[in-house]
Design an enzyme around this catalytic site. Structure first.
Site, PDB file in Angstrom:
ATOM      1  N   TYR A 172     -10.883  -8.436  -2.916  1.00 41.25           N
ATOM      2  CA  TYR A 172      -9.820  -7.430  -3.028  1.00 41.25           C
ATOM      3  C   TYR A 172     -10.226  -6.159  -2.282  1.00 41.25           C
ATOM      4  O   TYR A 172      -9.417  -5.563  -1.558  1.00 41.25           O
ATOM      5  CB  TYR A 172      -9.571  -7.125  -4.498  1.00 41.25           C
ATOM      6  CG  TYR A 172      -8.611  -5.986  -4.758  1.00 41.25           C
ATOM      7  CD1 TYR A 172      -7.253  -6.126  -4.506  1.00 41.25           C
ATOM      8  CD2 TYR A 172      -9.068  -4.766  -5.271  1.00 41.25           C
ATOM      9  CE1 TYR A 172      -6.366  -5.083  -4.750  1.00 41.25           C
ATOM     10  CE2 TYR A 172      -8.201  -3.730  -5.514  1.00 41.25           C
ATOM     11  CZ  TYR A 172      -6.849  -3.898  -5.258  1.00 41.25           C
ATOM     12  OH  TYR A 172      -5.982  -2.857  -5.496  1.00 41.25           O
ATOM     13  N   LYS A 175      -8.283  -4.175   0.910  1.00 38.17           N
ATOM     14  CA  LYS A 175      -7.863  -2.777   0.863  1.00 38.17           C
ATOM     15  C   LYS A 175      -8.568  -1.935   1.933  1.00 38.17           C
ATOM     16  O   LYS A 175      -7.987  -0.981   2.464  1.00 38.17           O
ATOM     17  CB  LYS A 175      -8.125  -2.197  -0.533  1.00 38.17           C
ATOM     18  CG  LYS A 175      -7.151  -2.675  -1.591  1.00 38.17           C
ATOM     19  CD  LYS A 175      -5.734  -2.184  -1.309  1.00 38.17           C
ATOM     20  CE  LYS A 175      -4.810  -2.443  -2.477  1.00 38.17           C
ATOM     21  NZ  LYS A 175      -3.455  -1.875  -2.289  1.00 38.17           N
TER      22      LYS A 175
END
Length: 272
Positions: A169, A173
């Site tokens: 994740y 990002k």
């Protein structure tokens, strides 16, 4: 009086953006979600069906749906355009939320699948979103594009604090932060501010129903945060997080150095 478009408003801080921004009856707030009917029902029940809210169906992994939503938005806003586009929608995988990257060494197929979805949703999907809605941003007065990111994507603090959790994740990002910087590089001359803001550590139900092993990983992570920030009192509420994020984008300008930047809810590199 402003026009806002917010992705991922079905729950969490996305719904809180919807709630806070629609409080001013002069604002026009358009929310993009994958499940329109369920969100409209929630708006009717919890926000008294505010007449200045429009819910449109769109999926960051489906270009055609984003293009259709952009067309619907253009019809709704007319010549007003969009003042602020808030790229809040994201895919957060439970696969890597509480683990270090080495945990996936013997799970190549699962990791590939999760990484593909993370990049398609959090990176490519937002590139399409920006492209499709930029013509409406050009028409707006404020001309700001705000990407909701995470402090977990910061390389320096990851190394300094030894943060192991949510590696996949975090990578997605970090890539999104670079997308924002690249859009800034091209469009700052046109007066459009692109800015990535982390809302900090926010309680949105992600810690419910975790396993004992995940609980141990979470406690380790919270301990790291407490060492880094002794005044840390625990995750903030969506209400407080959204209020802080809004305060940053309201004061941020290209001229003051925020163009393409990656900052926290404090407006700096303090992520908690």
């Amino acid at each position: 009086m402003s026009v806002y478009v917010v992705t991922g408003v079905s729950r969490g801080i996305g719904f809180e953006f919807l709630r806070q921004l629609s409080k001013d009856p002069g604002n026009l707030v358009i929310g993009l979600v994958r499940e329109k009917a369920a969100t409209e029902k929630k708006v009717a029940a919890e926000l008294d069906g505010h007449s200045n809210i429009y819910i449109l169906e769109a999926d960051l992994t489906n270009y055609a749906s984003l293009k259709h939503a952009a067309g619907e938005t253009a019809t709704i806003v007319g010549d007003r355009g969009i003042d602020i586009l808030i790229a809040n929608g994201a895919y957060v995988s439970s696969f890597d939320s509480f683990d270090a990257i080495g945990k996936f060494a013997d799970k190549p197929d699962e990791m590939d699948a999760v990484m593909t979805e993370l990049m398609q949703t959090n990176v490519t999907g937002n590139i399409h979103l920006f492209h499709l809605f930029l013509p409406l941003i050009f028409k707006g007065k404020t001309k700001k594009v705000i990407s909701i990111t995470t402090g977990l994507a910061d390389v320096d603090s990851t190394n300094l604090m030894g943060v192991e959790v949510a590696p996949l994740y975090s990578v997605s990002k970090a890539a999104l932060n670079m997308v924002v910087a690249k859009f800034n590089a091209q469009y700052k001359k046109d007066g459009v501010l692109f800015l990535s803001i982390s809302p900090g550590v926010v309680e949105v139900g992600q810690y419910a129903n975790i396993t004992p092993e995940q609980g141990q990983s979470l406690m380790k992570f919270m301990g790291i945060i407490s060492t880094y920030a002794p005044d840390f009192k625990g995750p903030s509420s969506p209400e407080d997080a959204v209020r802080q994020v809004r305060s940053i984008w309201e004061k941020a300008t290209i001229e003051s150095g925020f163009g393409g930047a990656f900052v926290s809810h404090h407006g700096d590199k303090n992520w908690v």
